[in-house]
Scaffold this active site. Structure first.
Site, PDB file in Angstrom:
ATOM      1  N   TYR A 165       0.871  -1.171   0.000  1.00 65.07           N
ATOM      2  CA  TYR A 165       0.000   0.000   0.000  1.00 65.07           C
ATOM      3  C   TYR A 165       0.912   1.226   0.000  1.00 65.07           C
ATOM      4  CZ  TYR A 165      -4.234  -2.707   0.871  1.00 65.07           C
ATOM      5  OH  TYR A 165      -5.286  -3.575   0.752  1.00 65.07           O
TER       6      TYR A 165
ATOM      7  N   HIS B  28     -16.492  -4.810  -2.314  1.00 65.29           N
ATOM      8  CA  HIS B  28     -15.089  -5.209  -2.291  1.00 65.29           C
ATOM      9  C   HIS B  28     -14.841  -6.355  -1.325  1.00 65.29           C
ATOM     10  CE1 HIS B  28     -10.805  -4.844  -2.820  1.00 65.29           C
ATOM     11  NE2 HIS B  28     -10.617  -4.672  -1.539  1.00 65.29           N
TER      12      HIS B  28
END
Length: 617
Positions: A231, A413
């Site tokens: 990330y 998601h």
């Protein structure tokens, strides 16, 4: 193999269909494509508006369009390095057994194309009914283009029924010549899986304002770390005195060649309570990342692989800039690098389209589902394990306006084991639309409650899957787009950690194995020590269904609204409920709101009929 269910017209009997198609089958089976002799240019790009890479190297690129009038999907595959053939198709969960396939193969001299299927052992067979219809095959400097089409429903029991929701696409590359279809050994070829939503929403694109401007929020020249999951955080500062605008559209900007690595991206606005934020460009989990960046949580845009541009309705836009709004933004990119490429450079991001002509409503984005925490876990070997995330009336009553909010779109998601996602509205203790039985009543829920249920399949795993950020961890998220905007940014839950510790203590007491799930160990470590017998599985399921929950009812500044944490009781969708199609419905005088989809990473935005969610009974 998924059985076909033709909802529009009855299918002829299989025997009659076989006989009727025999002549055409003989023609199709022996259709020869002289690939090396075919030349041409790529089809018009706007003819295939949807595009995803099939493989991590981006050597196979799939584009497609959908004709709802003809009930047909047109596919285009670009093979950048053609070898001796390609398998492409669909199956229930991405397996190559019991799959529906289009196959291109070459014996080294001539090339052939046909509709095929695989049996439970993975052996290929030519289909007696040729429903993958080849339209064009040609070479360009980019590679080999294959263009073919397939009907949604074919009335062929060997074919996959193309429906709403996620479709598991499979591919295989033939690196050596083969003399027949039956000679292809699936176990010996390079193959893979890609999940997409083939049937995109059939909606019109809103007209964009004439004074619209664009802004690209991109992380410059990132060297993608050589690890599977990263990330990346990058801080952006808007110009001084940037006035108030409405975002009316946004779309991804992906560095060429990285389409298979950029998994999803989000743009967050920082809290206005701080005058400044430090500049940062690095991994989000780095110890060097300033703590203040944790106060950049207000979502301005969210995109994931397979999604297209997002448009706001003509009477709403997402506000940013102006008084009371921070000029600092944080871009977050999830890189999924399963092949651990080294030295790959990236400058991807999101392009915002905005206008100074403010619309009637400020739109908002609210995150529903489960908190990213390992306390929510899925045992290995589960065919359909359900986890529920709650946005309770104790939160909606204090955070939503008296007139309620209108939801107009949704993004779902999960990660790799996710199979279904459904969000339902419960009003006055009754689940509406998805479960239309009054017996699902609970005194804990008296106002409007949003319940997001995710279904997971871990049959191919031998270790516990916990909630978290890694691609091998799991998530359960629904981003709902709505108006008018409220301070509520996140409304999610997790099981009470104290009750989870009681579960671990129970496992210690009632199992003969010498295990120790001590409180000083992490939750992930304790879950990894659980012997997953039937008793421990059933108790965990009961814990998640009935134990008290910890509610996260947060503003964008990460400050929580004051709200109590109720017990879920028995308010949940029954496992028998069919959640296989996407739908939403509602009326202003008695809304029944439901949204379902069979999975995948924040797949595509689902624009929906506007629906009111009210804070009080």
């Amino acid at each position: 193999m998924q059985t076909t269910r033709n909802k529009s017209s009855p299918c002829p009997s299989f025997r009659l269909r076989e006989v009727a198609s025999m002549y055409f089958t003989m023609i199709m089976v022996f259709l020869v494509i002289l690939v090396v002799a075919l030349q041409g240019t790529a089809p018009r790009e706007n003819y295939f508006p949807y595009k995803v890479p099939l493989d991590p190297q981006s050597s196979l690129e799939l584009s497609w369009n959908v004709s709802y009038l003809e009930q047909v999907v047109h596919f285009q595959i670009l093979v950048k390095e053609p070898k001796f053939g390609l398998l492409f198709g669909m199956s229930d969960r991405g397996e190559f057994e019991n799959a529906d396939l289009a196959v291109l193969w070459s014996d080294g001299h001539r090339s052939y194309f046909g509709d095929a299927w695989s049996d439970e052992k993975g052996q290929l067979h030519m289909d007696s009914q040729q429903d993958y219809q080849l339209l064009k095959a040609h070479r360009t400097p980019e590679g080999l283009y294959l263009v073919f089409k397939r009907a949604f429903s074919t009335c062929d029991p060997k074919d996959y029924l193309i429906e709403d929701g996620t479709v598991h696409l499979i591919y295989g590359i033939l690196e050596k010549p083969v003399h027949s279809l039956q000679a292809i050994n699936i176990s010996a070829i390079h193959k893979g899986l890609q999940r997409v939503q083939l049937l995109k929403p059939n909606i019109s694109t809103p007209e964009l304002p004439r004074d619209m401007k664009t802004m690209e929020i991109r992380a410059p020249d990132v060297i993608i770390p050589s690890q599977e999951t990263t990330y990346w955080c990058y801080m952006v500062e808007l110009p001084d005195s940037f006035p108030r605008h409405h975002i009316v559209m946004y779309e991804p900007v992906i560095t060429a060649g990285n389409e298979a690595i950029v998994h999803h991206m989000e743009v967050f606005q920082c809290a206005a309570e701080f005058d400044s934020f430090p500049h940062y460009n690095g991994p989000c989990d780095s110890k060097m990342k300033p703590d203040r960046l944790n106060y950049c949580r207000h979502v301005l845009a969210a995109w994931a692989m397979g999604a297209q541009a997002f448009y706001y309705p003509e009477d709403a836009g997402l506000a940013f800039g102006g008084p009371g709004s921070s000029k600092y933004l944080r871009l977050e990119i999830h890189y999924h690098n399963p092949l651990v490429f080294k030295g790959r450079q990236d400058s991807s991001g999101i392009r915002l389209y905005y206008t100074a002509t403010l619309r009637r409503y400020d739109a908002g984005i609210m995150e529903l589902g489960l908190v990213y925490t390992p306390v929510m876990a899925i045992p290995p070997g589960e065919a359909g394990f359900l986890l529920n995330g709650y946005c309770t009336d104790k939160c909606t009553q204090v955070a939503l306006p008296p007139a309620g909010i209108h939801i107009f779109a949704s993004q779902l998601h999960t990660h790799l084991t996710g199979r279904k996602v459904v969000t339902i509205l419960s009003r006055e203790g009754r689940e509406r639309e998805v479960v239309n039985a009054d017996s699902h009543y609970s005194p804990h829920f008296q106002g409007d409650v949003l319940i997001t249920t995710c279904t997971y399949n871990t049959e191919d795993r031998n270790q516990t899957t916990v909630g978290g950020f890694s691609i091998t961890d799991e998530m359960c998220v629904n981003y709902v787009h709505y108006y008018p905007q409220t301070p509520l940014e996140l409304c999610k839950s997790a099981v009470d950690s104290g009750y989870l510790q009681r579960y671990f203590n129970l496992v210690n007491r009632f199992n003969d194995e010498e295990i120790c799930m001590c409180p000083q160990a992490s939750v992930t470590q304790q879950f990894s020590s659980v012997p997953w017998n039937a008793f421990n599985r059933d108790v965990l399921k009961s814990l998640y269904d009935f134990a008290p929950i910890s509610m996260h009812c947060n503003k964008s500044s990460a400050v929580r609204f004051p709200c109590r944490s109720p017990t879920p009781g028995y308010l949940k969708p029954p496992e028998e409920t069919d959640l296989s199609s996407s739908s939403i419905s509602g009326t202003n005088d008695g809304p029944a709101w439901s949204l379902t989809s069979p999975t995948y990473p924040k797949q595509d935005v689902q624009p929906q009929r506007r629906t009111i969610i009210s804070p009080t009974p």
